[in-house]
Design an enzyme around this catalytic site. Structure first.
Site, PDB file in Angstrom:
ATOM      1  N   ASP A  44       0.853  -1.190   0.000  1.00 22.10           N
ATOM      2  CA  ASP A  44       0.000   0.000   0.000  1.00 22.10           C
ATOM      3  C   ASP A  44       0.890   1.241   0.000  1.00 22.10           C
ATOM      4  OD1 ASP A  44      -3.256   0.219   1.050  1.00 22.10           O
ATOM      5  OD2 ASP A  44      -2.056   2.049   0.889  1.00 22.10           O
ATOM      6  N   ARG A  49      -0.902   3.047   7.241  1.00 19.54           N
ATOM      7  CA  ARG A  49      -1.761   1.865   7.234  1.00 19.54           C
ATOM      8  C   ARG A  49      -0.929   0.581   7.307  1.00 19.54           C
ATOM      9  NH1 ARG A  49      -7.232   1.733   3.473  1.00 19.54           N
ATOM     10  NH2 ARG A  49      -8.533   1.665   5.304  1.00 19.54           N
ATOM     11  N   LEU A 234     -21.724  -4.750  -9.748  1.00 20.09           N
ATOM     12  CA  LEU A 234     -22.499  -3.508  -9.646  1.00 20.09           C
ATOM     13  C   LEU A 234     -23.982  -3.831  -9.453  1.00 20.09           C
ATOM     14  CD1 LEU A 234     -21.061  -1.155 -12.447  1.00 20.09           C
ATOM     15  CD2 LEU A 234     -20.570  -1.113 -10.014  1.00 20.09           C
ATOM     16  N   CYS A 289     -19.746   1.678  -0.576  1.00 22.87           N
ATOM     17  CA  CYS A 289     -19.974   1.156  -1.924  1.00 22.87           C
ATOM     18  C   CYS A 289     -21.360   1.331  -2.522  1.00 22.87           C
ATOM     19  CB  CYS A 289     -19.581  -0.315  -1.955  1.00 22.87           C
ATOM     20  SG  CYS A 289     -17.810  -0.507  -1.668  1.00 22.87           S
ATOM     21  N   PHE A 351     -21.307   3.020   9.998  1.00 23.98           N
ATOM     22  CA  PHE A 351     -22.458   2.888   9.088  1.00 23.98           C
ATOM     23  C   PHE A 351     -23.268   1.627   9.368  1.00 23.98           C
ATOM     24  CE2 PHE A 351     -21.596  -0.346   5.818  1.00 23.98           C
ATOM     25  CZ  PHE A 351     -20.241  -0.581   5.971  1.00 23.98           C
TER      26      PHE A 351
HETATM   27  P1  NAD Z   1      -9.862   1.195   1.010  1.00 17.44           P
HETATM   28  O1  NAD Z   1      -9.866   2.644   0.724  1.00 17.44           O
HETATM   29  O2  NAD Z   1     -10.127   0.725   2.405  1.00 17.44           O
HETATM   30  O3  NAD Z   1      -8.452   0.558   0.558  1.00 17.44           O
HETATM   31  C1  NAD Z   1      -7.831   0.847  -0.645  1.00 17.44           C
HETATM   32  C2  NAD Z   1      -6.320   0.958  -0.378  1.00 17.44           C
HETATM   33  O4  NAD Z   1      -5.638   1.047  -1.636  1.00 17.44           O
HETATM   34  C3  NAD Z   1      -5.926   2.199   0.418  1.00 17.44           C
HETATM   35  O5  NAD Z   1      -5.272   1.801   1.613  1.00 17.44           O
HETATM   36  C4  NAD Z   1      -5.005   2.982  -0.539  1.00 17.44           C
HETATM   37  O6  NAD Z   1      -3.949   3.638   0.117  1.00 17.44           O
HETATM   38  C5  NAD Z   1      -4.491   1.865  -1.431  1.00 17.44           C
HETATM   39  N1  NAD Z   1      -3.982   2.338  -2.728  1.00 17.44           N
HETATM   40  C6  NAD Z   1      -4.562   3.207  -3.589  1.00 17.44           C
HETATM   41  N2  NAD Z   1      -3.800   3.350  -4.693  1.00 17.44           N
HETATM   42  C7  NAD Z   1      -2.696   2.578  -4.523  1.00 17.44           C
HETATM   43  C8  NAD Z   1      -1.540   2.304  -5.320  1.00 17.44           C
HETATM   44  N3  NAD Z   1      -1.380   2.851  -6.524  1.00 17.44           N
HETATM   45  N4  NAD Z   1      -0.617   1.475  -4.830  1.00 17.44           N
HETATM   46  C9  NAD Z   1      -0.770   0.899  -3.602  1.00 17.44           C
HETATM   47  N5  NAD Z   1      -1.847   1.104  -2.805  1.00 17.44           N
HETATM   48  C10 NAD Z   1      -2.808   1.932  -3.265  1.00 17.44           C
HETATM   49  O7  NAD Z   1     -10.931   0.551   0.007  1.00 17.44           O
HETATM   50  P2  NAD Z   1     -11.716  -0.821   0.213  1.00 17.44           P
HETATM   51  O8  NAD Z   1     -12.923  -0.600   1.063  1.00 17.44           O
HETATM   52  O9  NAD Z   1     -10.764  -1.912   0.557  1.00 17.44           O
HETATM   53  O10 NAD Z   1     -12.273  -1.051  -1.265  1.00 17.44           O
HETATM   54  C11 NAD Z   1     -11.414  -1.427  -2.318  1.00 17.44           C
HETATM   55  C12 NAD Z   1     -12.258  -1.820  -3.511  1.00 17.44           C
HETATM   56  O11 NAD Z   1     -13.063  -2.957  -3.173  1.00 17.44           O
HETATM   57  C13 NAD Z   1     -13.226  -0.742  -3.994  1.00 17.44           C
HETATM   58  O12 NAD Z   1     -13.333  -0.809  -5.384  1.00 17.44           O
HETATM   59  C14 NAD Z   1     -14.555  -1.154  -3.374  1.00 17.44           C
HETATM   60  O13 NAD Z   1     -15.656  -0.732  -4.137  1.00 17.44           O
HETATM   61  C15 NAD Z   1     -14.450  -2.666  -3.385  1.00 17.44           C
HETATM   62  N6  NAD Z   1     -15.222  -3.361  -2.340  1.00 17.44           N
HETATM   63  C16 NAD Z   1     -15.237  -2.885  -1.069  1.00 17.44           C
HETATM   64  C17 NAD Z   1     -15.916  -3.593  -0.072  1.00 17.44           C
HETATM   65  C18 NAD Z   1     -15.961  -3.118   1.347  1.00 17.44           C
HETATM   66  O14 NAD Z   1     -16.683  -3.713   2.130  1.00 17.44           O
HETATM   67  N7  NAD Z   1     -15.236  -2.094   1.740  1.00 17.44           N
HETATM   68  C19 NAD Z   1     -16.540  -4.804  -0.393  1.00 17.44           C
HETATM   69  C20 NAD Z   1     -16.479  -5.263  -1.708  1.00 17.44           C
HETATM   70  C21 NAD Z   1     -15.800  -4.542  -2.672  1.00 17.44           C
HETATM   71  C1  UGA Z   2     -22.304  -4.303   1.007  1.00 16.14           C
HETATM   72  C2  UGA Z   2     -22.783  -5.642   0.434  1.00 16.14           C
HETATM   73  O1  UGA Z   2     -23.640  -6.268   1.389  1.00 16.14           O
HETATM   74  C3  UGA Z   2     -21.596  -6.547   0.122  1.00 16.14           C
HETATM   75  O2  UGA Z   2     -22.066  -7.743  -0.507  1.00 16.14           O
HETATM   76  C4  UGA Z   2     -20.643  -5.818  -0.838  1.00 16.14           C
HETATM   77  O3  UGA Z   2     -19.509  -6.618  -1.088  1.00 16.14           O
HETATM   78  C5  UGA Z   2     -20.204  -4.513  -0.202  1.00 16.14           C
HETATM   79  O4  UGA Z   2     -21.388  -3.700   0.099  1.00 16.14           O
HETATM   80  C6  UGA Z   2     -19.360  -3.670  -1.097  1.00 16.14           C
HETATM   81  O5  UGA Z   2     -19.329  -3.850  -2.286  1.00 16.14           O
HETATM   82  O6  UGA Z   2     -18.759  -2.776  -0.507  1.00 16.14           O
HETATM   83  P1  UGA Z   2     -21.500  -3.436   3.379  1.00 16.14           P
HETATM   84  O7  UGA Z   2     -21.751  -2.092   2.788  1.00 16.14           O
HETATM   85  O8  UGA Z   2     -20.205  -3.689   4.034  1.00 16.14           O
HETATM   86  O9  UGA Z   2     -21.665  -4.561   2.256  1.00 16.14           O
HETATM   87  O10 UGA Z   2     -22.627  -3.773   4.461  1.00 16.14           O
HETATM   88  P2  UGA Z   2     -24.186  -4.157   4.343  1.00 16.14           P
HETATM   89  O11 UGA Z   2     -24.476  -5.188   5.346  1.00 16.14           O
HETATM   90  O12 UGA Z   2     -24.608  -4.431   2.962  1.00 16.14           O
HETATM   91  O13 UGA Z   2     -24.885  -2.808   4.837  1.00 16.14           O
HETATM   92  C7  UGA Z   2     -24.865  -1.643   4.040  1.00 16.14           C
HETATM   93  C8  UGA Z   2     -25.786  -0.614   4.660  1.00 16.14           C
HETATM   94  O14 UGA Z   2     -27.147  -1.007   4.557  1.00 16.14           O
HETATM   95  C9  UGA Z   2     -25.532  -0.377   6.154  1.00 16.14           C
HETATM   96  O15 UGA Z   2     -25.645   0.988   6.434  1.00 16.14           O
HETATM   97  C10 UGA Z   2     -26.637  -1.170   6.821  1.00 16.14           C
HETATM   98  O16 UGA Z   2     -26.998  -0.683   8.087  1.00 16.14           O
HETATM   99  C11 UGA Z   2     -27.771  -0.979   5.826  1.00 16.14           C
HETATM  100  N1  UGA Z   2     -28.784  -2.049   5.883  1.00 16.14           N
HETATM  101  C12 UGA Z   2     -28.459  -3.322   5.574  1.00 16.14           C
HETATM  102  C13 UGA Z   2     -30.080  -1.719   6.249  1.00 16.14           C
HETATM  103  O17 UGA Z   2     -30.409  -0.543   6.536  1.00 16.14           O
HETATM  104  N2  UGA Z   2     -31.025  -2.726   6.280  1.00 16.14           N
HETATM  105  C14 UGA Z   2     -30.730  -4.003   5.971  1.00 16.14           C
HETATM  106  O18 UGA Z   2     -31.647  -4.864   6.022  1.00 16.14           O
HETATM  107  C15 UGA Z   2     -29.405  -4.322   5.616  1.00 16.14           C
END
Ligand code: NAD
Ligand code: UGA
Length: 473
Positions: A44, A49, A234, A289, A351
């Site tokens: 990273d 971090r 998506l 997301c 959240f």
């Molecule tokens: P995040 O912001 O927590 O982590 C991303 C990390 O990538 C950061 O620490 C950043 O410093 C690092 N980074 C950015 N550019 C870089 C580079 N060029 N080289 C090295 N490190 C670099 O994001 P996240 O929540 O882990 O989400 C990452 C992706 O996964 C997003 O596209 C998001 O939509 C997707 N996603 C997130 C969740 C979730 O629950 N958070 C779930 C499913 C999918």
């Molecule tokens: C969501 C999806 O559930 C994951 O499958 C996906 O990978 C992820 O987004 C992503 O792409 O980032 P997350 O956002 O971590 O996961 O958590 P959720 O449990 O989906 O909750 C999202 C929001 O909806 C929260 O604010 C939660 O409180 C709210 N929520 C969820 C409700 O208000 N009601 C429900 O019944 C469920």
């Protein structure tokens, strides 16, 4: 469609993951745990971090996820390494996951809707520069449909340069979106509903399938073309968010008519065709997301000449903001139209429960609106830091008439308040002793429960007023 599984001629020994965030960190930890023969480096650009991932005190990991600390204690230093050394980590890797942030663009064409792919592009350029031999590049980030094409172009351009210099580098690009939810990330990774792999190179697909086969049954691993894989991610998020907006719209209906949202959710959820998941009405969805992915879908719909589709999905977002505004206005109305100078406790800032993540948390918007009206807030959250809350509130609101402080416990938050607003369903907010808590609060005082954590029976012997989201009178 690739469904037969033969041994892949590509043997994966070393993995690199670019991005040590909420997805990269937990995902690689679970792969390292389930595949001890693999060596995994998570890199990273954020050195702070990386230092936190390497902290010997597991309470200081940058992410709070139930069960993550145990996995880290088993794997870190054995076959899982966190570092900022990009070149070294990419150079030796057979497979590179890109798991960087893809937020909504704030400037330029598509600002406010399209995904900002600058971090993804920077990662692809680093891979093009430092990779060696044949490398499988896996999109783990959530990306607009056809992004794999852009990654391929960056990698292939580098490849042409390399050929001129007689360096041998080849790439295969796969899409492997992540479906984990925060708060249950480890459970979701260890026991996923499905693993989705999109790609055109059958050997690369098989190599990735083989990694997951270490703990995921074959029938739960779906292989599709690249574009289906990107779009499915998506679409899945859009469908989930749509359910929440649907139930939240009905919660307002319940309040207007005397119906009860819990009863309605149970009744409709027992229909197997509808199912009982994701029917909890609340203060609107947060998280990094749902909003950004729907905005992206809206943008792409416009781009592909589908304005009706764009409008349809945009409505899911409008309803979500409306729900948050509605809650703030109800608090205002019940407190005689003014919160200026009134003490209000906020229980829960993340959240959702079981995470320290506050990205797009409904608490940010609602607390900011109350602060703009002059409220004096005391905020309690078991996992969110003071620094995080300060940054969130500073970023969101510029015109605060009120003030806020951080409370160290629930009783501390409730001391002398006119109202308490429950915004996150942390376990410790259920079954509270409202008889003794009421004695700390002013009288008359209100409880505004947006997560259905308070049982009406538990306040019967107190002077407290209770408003519950989705409960009609
Ligand atoms: P995040 O912001 O927590 O982590 C991303 C990390 O990538 C950061 O620490 C950043 O410093 C690092 N980074 C950015 N550019 C870089 C580079 N060029 N080289 C090295 N490190 C670099 O994001 P996240 O929540 O882990 O989400 C990452 C992706 O996964 C997003 O596209 C998001 O939509 C997707 N996603 C997130 C969740 C979730 O629950 N958070 C779930 C499913 C999918
Ligand atoms: C969501 C999806 O559930 C994951 O499958 C996906 O990978 C992820 O987004 C992503 O792409 O980032 P997350 O956002 O971590 O996961 O958590 P959720 O449990 O989906 O909750 C999202 C929001 O909806 C929260 O604010 C939660 O409180 C709210 N929520 C969820 C409700 O208000 N009601 C429900 O019944 C469920």
């Amino acid at each position: 469609m690739i469904n037969s599984l033969n041994m892949s001629p590509i043997k994966i020994r070393k993995i690199c993951c670019i991005g040590a965030g909420y997805v990269g960190g937990p995902t690689m930890s679970v792969i390292a745990d389930r595949c001890p023969e693999l060596e995994i480096r998570v890199v990273d650009i954020n050195k702070e971090r990386i230092a936190a991932w390497n902290d010997s005190d597991l309470n200081k990991l940058p992410i709070f996820e139930p069960g993550l600390d145990q996995i880290i204690s088993r794997t870190r230093g054995r076959n899982l390494f966190f570092s900022s050394e990009m070149k070294k980590s990419i150079f030796g890797a057979d497979m590179i996951f890109i798991s960087v942030n893809t937020p909504t663009k704030t400037k330029g064409l598509g600002a406010g809707q399209a995904s900002d792919l600058s971090w993804l592009e920077a990662s692809a350029r680093q891979v093009a520069k430092y990779a060696n031999g044949h490398t499988i590049v896996v999109e783990k980030s959530t990306l607009p449909v056809r992004t794999a094409q852009a990654i391929k172009e960056i990698l292939n351009t580098a490849n042409r340069e390399n050929q001129k210099n007689k360096i041998s580098k080849t790439f295969s690009v796969l899409s492997n979106p992540e479906f984990l939810a925060e708060g249950t990330a480890i459970k979701d990774l260890e026991n996923p509903d499905r693993v989705l792999i999109g790609g055109e190179d059958p050997d690369a697909v098989k190599a990735l399938v083989n990694i997951y086969l270490n703990w995921v049954p074959r029938k739960q691993i779906i292989c599709t073309n690249l574009w289906s894989s990107e779009l499915s991610k998506l679409a899945a998020n859009a469908f989930l968010a749509q359910r929440i907006s649907s139930i939240n719209s009905i919660s307002a209906f319940c309040e207007a008519t005397g119906a009860d949202i819990q009863e309605v959710a149970t009744a409709i959820g027992m229909d197997k065709r509808i199912g009982n998941q994701f029917l909890c009405a609340g203060p609107g969805f947060g998280g990094s997301c749902f909003k950004k992915d729907i905005l992206n879908l809206v943008y792409l719909s416009g781009y592909f000449g589908l304005p009706e589709v764009a409008n349809y999905w945009n409505q899911v977002l409008l309803l979500n903001t409306w729900q948050q505004d509605r809650i703030y206005k109800i608090v205002l109305e019940k407190l005689f139209g003014t919160v200026g100078g009134k003490n209000i406790a906020i229980l829960g800032f993340s959240f959702k429960a079981n995470t320290n993540d506050t990205r797009e948390s409904p608490a940010i918007r609602i607390a900011s609106d109350l602060l703009e009206e002059g409220a004096l807030l005391s905020i309690y959250d078991p996992k969110v830091s003071f620094k995080r809350i300060r940054e969130d509130l500073e970023q969101f609101s510029s015109n605060n008439q009120g003030t806020w402080k951080m409370a160290s416990s629930i009783p501390d938050a409730l001391e002398n308040v006119d109202a308490v607003l429950i915004l996150t369903a942390w376990d410790e907010f259920f079954g509270l002793d409202w008889n003794s808590l009421a004695s700390l609060m002013r009288s008359p005082a209100w409880i505004f429960d947006t997560r259905s954590v308070v049982n009406r029976k538990d306040i019967e012997d107190t002077s407290l007023n209770l408003w519950k989201l989705g409960e009609g009178n």
